[in-house]
Design a protein around this motif. Structure first.
Motif, PDB file in Angstrom:
ATOM      1  N   PRO A  47      -1.836  -3.095  -1.081  1.00  0.00           N
ATOM      2  CA  PRO A  47      -1.446  -1.685  -0.911  1.00  0.00           C
ATOM      3  C   PRO A  47      -1.711  -1.140   0.493  1.00  0.00           C
ATOM      4  O   PRO A  47      -0.976  -0.261   0.954  1.00  0.00           O
ATOM      5  CB  PRO A  47      -2.316  -0.945  -1.931  1.00  0.00           C
ATOM      6  CG  PRO A  47      -2.652  -1.963  -2.961  1.00  0.00           C
ATOM      7  CD  PRO A  47      -2.760  -3.262  -2.201  1.00  0.00           C
ATOM      8  N   TYR A  48      -2.760  -1.660   1.151  1.00  0.00           N
ATOM      9  CA  TYR A  48      -3.075  -1.145   2.490  1.00  0.00           C
ATOM     10  C   TYR A  48      -1.935  -1.391   3.481  1.00  0.00           C
ATOM     11  O   TYR A  48      -1.843  -0.731   4.502  1.00  0.00           O
ATOM     12  CB  TYR A  48      -4.357  -1.777   3.035  1.00  0.00           C
ATOM     13  CG  TYR A  48      -5.599  -1.286   2.352  1.00  0.00           C
ATOM     14  CD1 TYR A  48      -5.915   0.069   2.319  1.00  0.00           C
ATOM     15  CD2 TYR A  48      -6.475  -2.179   1.734  1.00  0.00           C
ATOM     16  CE1 TYR A  48      -7.066   0.531   1.688  1.00  0.00           C
ATOM     17  CE2 TYR A  48      -7.619  -1.730   1.108  1.00  0.00           C
ATOM     18  CZ  TYR A  48      -7.912  -0.372   1.085  1.00  0.00           C
ATOM     19  OH  TYR A  48      -9.047   0.078   0.465  1.00  0.00           O
ATOM     20  N   TYR A  49      -1.117  -2.379   3.183  1.00  0.00           N
ATOM     21  CA  TYR A  49      -0.060  -2.740   4.130  1.00  0.00           C
ATOM     22  C   TYR A  49       1.277  -2.121   3.775  1.00  0.00           C
ATOM     23  O   TYR A  49       2.259  -2.279   4.476  1.00  0.00           O
ATOM     24  CB  TYR A  49       0.060  -4.273   4.203  1.00  0.00           C
ATOM     25  CG  TYR A  49      -1.284  -4.933   4.446  1.00  0.00           C
ATOM     26  CD1 TYR A  49      -2.170  -4.388   5.396  1.00  0.00           C
ATOM     27  CD2 TYR A  49      -1.692  -6.057   3.738  1.00  0.00           C
ATOM     28  CE1 TYR A  49      -3.419  -4.958   5.595  1.00  0.00           C
ATOM     29  CE2 TYR A  49      -2.934  -6.628   3.953  1.00  0.00           C
ATOM     30  CZ  TYR A  49      -3.797  -6.068   4.877  1.00  0.00           C
ATOM     31  OH  TYR A  49      -5.033  -6.621   5.089  1.00  0.00           O
ATOM     32  N   MET A  50       1.316  -1.422   2.661  1.00  0.00           N
ATOM     33  CA  MET A  50       2.567  -0.814   2.220  1.00  0.00           C
ATOM     34  C   MET A  50       2.632   0.636   2.696  1.00  0.00           C
ATOM     35  O   MET A  50       1.643   1.368   2.640  1.00  0.00           O
ATOM     36  CB  MET A  50       2.664  -0.839   0.689  1.00  0.00           C
ATOM     37  CG  MET A  50       2.734  -2.237   0.073  1.00  0.00           C
ATOM     38  SD  MET A  50       4.216  -3.162   0.546  1.00  0.00           S
ATOM     39  CE  MET A  50       5.511  -2.104  -0.131  1.00  0.00           C
ATOM     40  N   GLY A  51       3.817   1.043   3.126  1.00  0.00           N
ATOM     41  CA  GLY A  51       3.990   2.430   3.584  1.00  0.00           C
ATOM     42  C   GLY A  51       4.237   3.391   2.436  1.00  0.00           C
ATOM     43  O   GLY A  51       4.937   4.387   2.574  1.00  0.00           O
ATOM     44  N   THR A  52       3.674   3.080   1.279  1.00  0.00           N
ATOM     45  CA  THR A  52       3.864   3.879   0.074  1.00  0.00           C
ATOM     46  C   THR A  52       2.523   4.496  -0.294  1.00  0.00           C
ATOM     47  O   THR A  52       1.560   4.390   0.446  1.00  0.00           O
ATOM     48  CB  THR A  52       4.320   2.970  -1.082  1.00  0.00           C
ATOM     49  OG1 THR A  52       3.273   2.019  -1.325  1.00  0.00           O
ATOM     50  CG2 THR A  52       5.602   2.221  -0.740  1.00  0.00           C
ATOM     51  N   TYR A  53       2.429   5.128  -1.450  1.00  0.00           N
ATOM     52  CA  TYR A  53       1.116   5.497  -1.961  1.00  0.00           C
ATOM     53  C   TYR A  53       0.440   4.227  -2.453  1.00  0.00           C
ATOM     54  O   TYR A  53       1.105   3.328  -2.996  1.00  0.00           O
ATOM     55  CB  TYR A  53       1.244   6.524  -3.090  1.00  0.00           C
ATOM     56  CG  TYR A  53       1.546   7.903  -2.534  1.00  0.00           C
ATOM     57  CD1 TYR A  53       0.511   8.729  -2.084  1.00  0.00           C
ATOM     58  CD2 TYR A  53       2.859   8.351  -2.404  1.00  0.00           C
ATOM     59  CE1 TYR A  53       0.783   9.979  -1.542  1.00  0.00           C
ATOM     60  CE2 TYR A  53       3.135   9.600  -1.854  1.00  0.00           C
ATOM     61  CZ  TYR A  53       2.088  10.415  -1.421  1.00  0.00           C
ATOM     62  OH  TYR A  53       2.345  11.634  -0.875  1.00  0.00           O
ATOM     63  N   GLY A  54      -0.859   4.138  -2.229  1.00  0.00           N
ATOM     64  CA  GLY A  54      -1.550   2.910  -2.591  1.00  0.00           C
ATOM     65  C   GLY A  54      -2.958   3.181  -3.089  1.00  0.00           C
ATOM     66  O   GLY A  54      -3.617   4.119  -2.656  1.00  0.00           O
ATOM     67  N   TYR A  55      -3.390   2.355  -4.031  1.00  0.00           N
ATOM     68  CA  TYR A  55      -4.752   2.491  -4.561  1.00  0.00           C
ATOM     69  C   TYR A  55      -5.340   1.092  -4.740  1.00  0.00           C
ATOM     70  O   TYR A  55      -4.880   0.309  -5.564  1.00  0.00           O
ATOM     71  CB  TYR A  55      -4.721   3.241  -5.901  1.00  0.00           C
ATOM     72  CG  TYR A  55      -6.043   3.875  -6.306  1.00  0.00           C
ATOM     73  CD1 TYR A  55      -7.245   3.551  -5.683  1.00  0.00           C
ATOM     74  CD2 TYR A  55      -6.092   4.819  -7.324  1.00  0.00           C
ATOM     75  CE1 TYR A  55      -8.445   4.140  -6.051  1.00  0.00           C
ATOM     76  CE2 TYR A  55      -7.291   5.422  -7.711  1.00  0.00           C
ATOM     77  CZ  TYR A  55      -8.462   5.071  -7.074  1.00  0.00           C
ATOM     78  OH  TYR A  55      -9.647   5.650  -7.455  1.00  0.00           O
ATOM     79  N   HIS A  56      -6.349   0.816  -3.930  1.00  0.00           N
ATOM     80  CA  HIS A  56      -7.079  -0.457  -3.970  1.00  0.00           C
ATOM     81  C   HIS A  56      -8.288  -0.219  -4.871  1.00  0.00           C
ATOM     82  O   HIS A  56      -9.253   0.404  -4.452  1.00  0.00           O
ATOM     83  CB  HIS A  56      -7.496  -0.796  -2.527  1.00  0.00           C
ATOM     84  CG  HIS A  56      -8.310  -2.042  -2.376  1.00  0.00           C
ATOM     85  ND1 HIS A  56      -9.372  -2.122  -1.512  1.00  0.00           N
ATOM     86  CD2 HIS A  56      -8.210  -3.258  -2.954  1.00  0.00           C
ATOM     87  CE1 HIS A  56      -9.903  -3.346  -1.557  1.00  0.00           C
ATOM     88  NE2 HIS A  56      -9.211  -4.046  -2.431  1.00  0.00           N
ATOM     89  N   THR A  57      -8.209  -0.652  -6.107  1.00  0.00           N
ATOM     90  CA  THR A  57      -9.248  -0.251  -7.070  1.00  0.00           C
ATOM     91  C   THR A  57     -10.370  -1.286  -7.152  1.00  0.00           C
ATOM     92  O   THR A  57     -10.795  -1.799  -6.119  1.00  0.00           O
ATOM     93  CB  THR A  57      -8.629   0.028  -8.464  1.00  0.00           C
ATOM     94  OG1 THR A  57      -8.233  -1.212  -9.071  1.00  0.00           O
ATOM     95  CG2 THR A  57      -7.418   0.943  -8.364  1.00  0.00           C
TER      96      THR A  57
END
Lengths: 607, 346
Positions: free
Chosen positions: B61-71
């Motif tokens: 998710p950190y590399y996506m230009g979207t909303y992201g959640y690294h849980t």
């Protein structure tokens, strides 16, 4: 017939867990509440659904107190014990008040049942075994006799016997059966014959009591001087559910509840599931972790998110609690405490999860903790938990317990417009957005819903940069973030009510401090001390993390501070650690709240 | 995106952060294809939520230009359940590794599949624990020597595809980091599929398990060891397309294509109503590839194994809410509080 006025009466209904004692008790409670008396109830049931019939393990109880004054607790010692079989008698007789009476179903005192209860001989025939006033009534046979013309199976007839008992009690306490008749008609709308049978038996019970010369007097409990308004009877779990639905509405949000069934918290999930027409979404998760994680996922998406559990479940949720702390998302976690450790005493109450709620996480993970003091207060504290969570963007733990969750009391229904406005504003402005920029006053970060154009950002469990929220391994940034998360929670002290003292405002001899469900028993005992002219006061803590700002100031005014709780001194530890003062810890861990005598044992010594 | 109409490109779906996977890591291929596919789909980046757990691939998710959640470890699907159920308008994607999905997160994996939550779930499987530097995973093959199994792993692996089918998955595909075209095709199909869509990506960990999938990536051997599934087509493989899968009793069997009647060769139907064929295909990976001494070695089926649709958890949830509103009217707080048996104190 004589009518004797009484201030308050405590009744305990006891029978086999299949005898319908919870139902009988709550029916009696509602009828008495409708006359305006104050009421508090407490069910006491075994953790097995159906332990062997007739045994002590299978006894289920329901205690209620009603009075013409505020009663605060379900009472320590019953004035009346309804015992539907020998086991119910044996399990409860020792609690009966000295001048109390037993009402028993003599038909159930068969040799076999007497033996199963562990009595060597029939307790009723032996004065030495049984020296209380007893009314032995052939409840089962009278019920069958009353229903002899009904074309229903014998088993179904026998099941009506608790309404015969109810009828007797209605007569003794001069209550109307109108409410129950209405209730039965509604409950058995599809089986009118069952409704008719129960109504018939109920009426026969009243007639039996009137015609038999057993009862010398009727007792009358006049209505209590309660605040004006509309009332209903609520259990703590029901009130918690209603409070969470209310908090969401007052915030302009939709409620999401992720939960896994666990005694004694399950009723909250059941209650909330009933209110889908508020847009409420619930999910019964695969496990406790799924419960909290789905709530976190919903909170991230913009929900007023909650999870409900009891101690063992909170333990499973700990890692996820830390995730909610570091990603600074609003979340309400309700812990309906029960006896521990491990599976412990699932159906009994305890306050031993306080330190777990405070510290049960890896790393520095501060979280506001609040506690409800009575069943109806669960409603207000659910809203308060929501207020703090949403305003400060933080998970909040609300502690209740089995005693509050299952117990019930008269709840003054608030006017919705008098309830706090929790309106939330989401960030939509695209310019200069920084995911961890904070409101200077609350230190809360802004809430952005996924789906909002131009504000795409990534959050997660890795340490965040102080401003941008990007992953940061910088030691100084970590130090700063640890401190600011703590400061954010500490600052809430500026936004909560002061600790109030019941009693000597300017200070005095003894201050009894309690939290949570011990409120009623402490308050009643302190009130009695004060009526006797003794300098004993009471302060009850709702906000445990952070404490109200005046906590130390209040304690310093008293010569002795007693901290009463159903654990080995967990609040005591917190207070001593924070304020470095001398306190006396009053503890009981027996799955039951304090009796007034147990408080006296410690406090009397100090006077 | 909305104010400026421009053709969306891969770049619009990149966060611009430095990607911190090891050089040569198979995760790069997955990231590139996902970004490319999203650009082709053409939905604005704000409508995507990428959720992950813990592990190398969970940095996704950190590399996506979207909303992201690294849980947290294993919980991505549980978090996604809340996100998608609460807001079904979001396109929710979960990226997870083999440990995250079927070891620590196994319970969420089977139950999110059972619920049929409408999300795309990419399991990036390198058969090793990479982030913790080289311990065996539940998908490591039997006998594999790792830091925690110096004398060889003692148990057979579990295959995420077979596990998912057992849990009732409606869409499941297997592909590999080294087949970008197939990866993109499968991702498109997974996105289009309504319901839980599992994309199992075999991936090479260049540091701790390099060459784990050599059999199916080496030019020399790959055609002999992989079975590319094409909907409606017979199951034929081999460098010279000379091998085929037939059914012998209830089991698949590899035969020389020249010695069987064409009509005996199994035909792939990804939309078959019953899961039998997909289960049969899934079972083929349990063979000697996995270290089994009893099960035959089969070519690994690659492509979409199953693609059917059922009502989804999130849509049923929304329907029940709407139904309740239609039945009881929109919730009114005061009447909720005043419901039940009430009495007045005057």
């Amino acid at each position: 017939m004589n009518q004797v006025a009484k201030d308050h009466v405590v009744i305990r209904f006891a029978g086999d867990s299949g005898d319908g004692m919870q139902l009988t008790g709550s029916q009696f409670t509602n009828s008495s509440a409708l006359t305006g008396t104050d009421i508090v109830t407490l069910p006491d049931y075994p953790s097995e659904i159906r332990a062997p019939a007739g045994t002590i393990d299978g006894v289920s109880g329901f205690q209620m107190q009603f009075g013409s004054q505020k009663v605060n607790t379900p009472g320590d010692y019953p004035d009346a014990l309804v015992a539907m079989n020998p086991a119910a008698l044996k399990a409860n007789i020792q609690d009966l008040a000295r001048d109390g009476y037993v009402l028993l179903d003599i038909d159930a005192f068969t040799e076999r049942n007497i033996d199963k209860a562990g009595y060597v001989e029939n307790p009723i025939s032996r004065k030495s075994l049984f020296d209380k006033k007893a009314y032995s009534i052939p409840i089962t046979s009278q019920t069958l006799e009353a229903l002899k013309d009904f074309d229903i199976p014998k088993k179904a007839k026998e099941r009506c016997k608790n309404f015969f008992t109810l009828g007797i009690l209605f007569w003794i306490y001069d209550l109307s059966s109108d409410f129950n008749i209405k209730w039965l008609k509604k409950k058995f709308a599809k089986k009118p014959i069952i409704a008719e049978a129960n109504i018939k038996v109920l009426k026969e019970g009243m007639i039996y009591a009137q015609n038999s010369s057993m009862f010398q007097a009727q007792y009358k409990i006049h209505s209590a001087p309660l605040e004006k308004g509309t009332y209903r009877n609520v259990s703590g779990n029901q009130a918690t559910g209603l409070g969470l639905v209310t908090a969401a509405e007052r915030a302009g949000l939709k409620l999401f509840l992720g939960s896994y069934p666990i005694t004694p918290a399950t009723e909250i999930l059941q209650e909330i599931t009933r209110h889908k027409n508020f847009g409420t979404k619930t999910t019964q998760s695969e496990d406790e972790i799924g419960g909290i994680c789905s709530a976190i996922g919903a909170s991230w998406a913009g929900a007023f998110a909650c999870t409900t559990t009891s101690g063992p479940g909170l333990a499973l949720k700990s890692e996820a609690l830390g995730l909610a702390v570091i990603t600074e998302l609003p979340l309400v976690i309700v812990n309906v405490q029960r006896g521990g450790p491990s599976t412990g005493l699932p159906t009994k109450t305890e306050q031993a999860d306080l330190l777990q709620a405070m510290y049960g996480r890896n790393g520095e993970a501060p979280m506001p903790v609040i506690a409800a003091k009575s069943p109806a207060d669960c409603f207000h504290q659910a809203i308060e938990a929501g207020r703090i969570a949403l305003k400060y963007m933080t998970p909040v733990i609300l502690l209740t317990d089995g005693y509050l969750g299952n117990g019930s009391e008269a709840f003054k229904i608030p006017k919705v417009n008098d309830l706090p406005d929790l309106t939330v504003k989401f960030r939509t402005d695209k310019d200069n957005y920084q995911a961890y920029a904070r409101n200077p006053e609350t230190l809360a970060r802004e809430w952005v819903k996924p789906g909002t154009p131009g504000l795409m950002n990534r959050v997660g469990g890795l340490e965040k940069d102080f401003l941008t929220g990007a992953v940061s391994h910088d030691p100084k940034n970590h130090d700063k973030m640890v401190r600011i998360r703590q400061e954010k929670v500490d600052n809430i002290a500026n936004d909560i009510q002061d600790l109030e003292v019941f009693g000597d405002q300017e200070g005095g001899e003894v201050l009894v401090i309690g939290w949570g469900s011990t409120y009623g028993s402490i308050r009643n005992k302190v009130q009695k001390y004060r009526e006797e002219g003794k300098s004993v006061s009471h302060a009850h803590i709702t906000h445990i993390n952070p404490f109200p700002k005046n906590t130390l100031e209040v304690m310093k005014k008293f010569k002795k501070v007693v901290i009463a709780e159903m654990n080995l001194g967990q609040l005591d530890k917190l207070i001593r650690a924070k304020y470095i003062i001398e306190t006396i810890s009053l503890n009981k861990i027996q799955g039951k709240p304090f009796t007034e005598n147990e408080i006296a044992e410690v406090v009397d010594e100090l006077l | 995106m909305s104010e400026k109409l421009h053709t969306l490109t891969k770049k619009d779906y990149s966060s611009g952060s430095d990607v911190k996977w090891c050089a040569g890591c198979g995760d790069f291929a997955v990231l590139t294809q996902v970004q490319k596919v999203l650009a082709e789909i053409g939905r604005p980046p704000e409508e995507y939520a990428f959720i992950s757990g813990i592990g190398c691939s969970s940095r996704f998710p950190y590399y996506m230009g979207t909303y992201g959640y690294h849980t947290i470890h294993g919980r991505a699907l549980a978090v996604a359940t809340g996100t998608k159920t609460f807001n079904p308008d979001l396109s929710v994607w979960v990226a997870m590794g083999d440990g995250d999905s079927i070891s620590i997160g196994g319970n969420h994996f089977i139950h999110t599949i059972r619920k049929n939550l409408d999300i795309v779930c990419i399991v990036i499987d390198n058969q090793i624990y990479g982030l913790t530097k080289g311990q065996f995973s539940p998908t490591s093959i039997k006998g594999q020597v790792t830091k925690t199994s110096p004398s060889g792993k003692r148990s057979l692996p579990m295959d995420p595809v077979a596990l998912a089918l057992g849990a009732g998955v409606n869409f499941v595909a297997r592909t590999i980091d080294r087949r970008p075209k197939q990866l993109a095709e499968v991702l498109h199909k997974a996105y289009e599929h309504k319901g839980f869509s599992l994309v199992h990506v075999l991936q090479n960990c260049i540091i701790f398990n390099n060459g784990a999938h050599d059999d199916i990536t080496n030019k020399e051997t790959r055609d002999e060891h992989s079975l590319i599934l094409v909907d409606g087509e017979p199951m034929i493989f081999g460098k010279n397309k000379d091998k085929a899968i037939v059914l012998e009793g209830l089991n698949p069997k590899v035969v020389n294509r020249n010695f069987v009647d064409e009509s005996q060769i199994l035909i792939h139907h990804e939309r078959a109503k019953e899961p039998g064929l997909a289960l049969l295909l899934a079972s083929m990976r349990a063979g000697k590839f996995a270290g089994s001494k009893t099960v035959e070695k089969f070519p690994i089926p690659m492509g979409v194994l199953r693609n059917v649709e059922e009502e989804t958890y999130d849509s049923i949830t929304t329907e029940q809410v709407e139904k309740s509103i239609a039945l009881k009217g929109k919730g009114d707080l005061q009447s909720m509080l005043n419901s039940g048996d009430t009495w007045e104190i005057n």
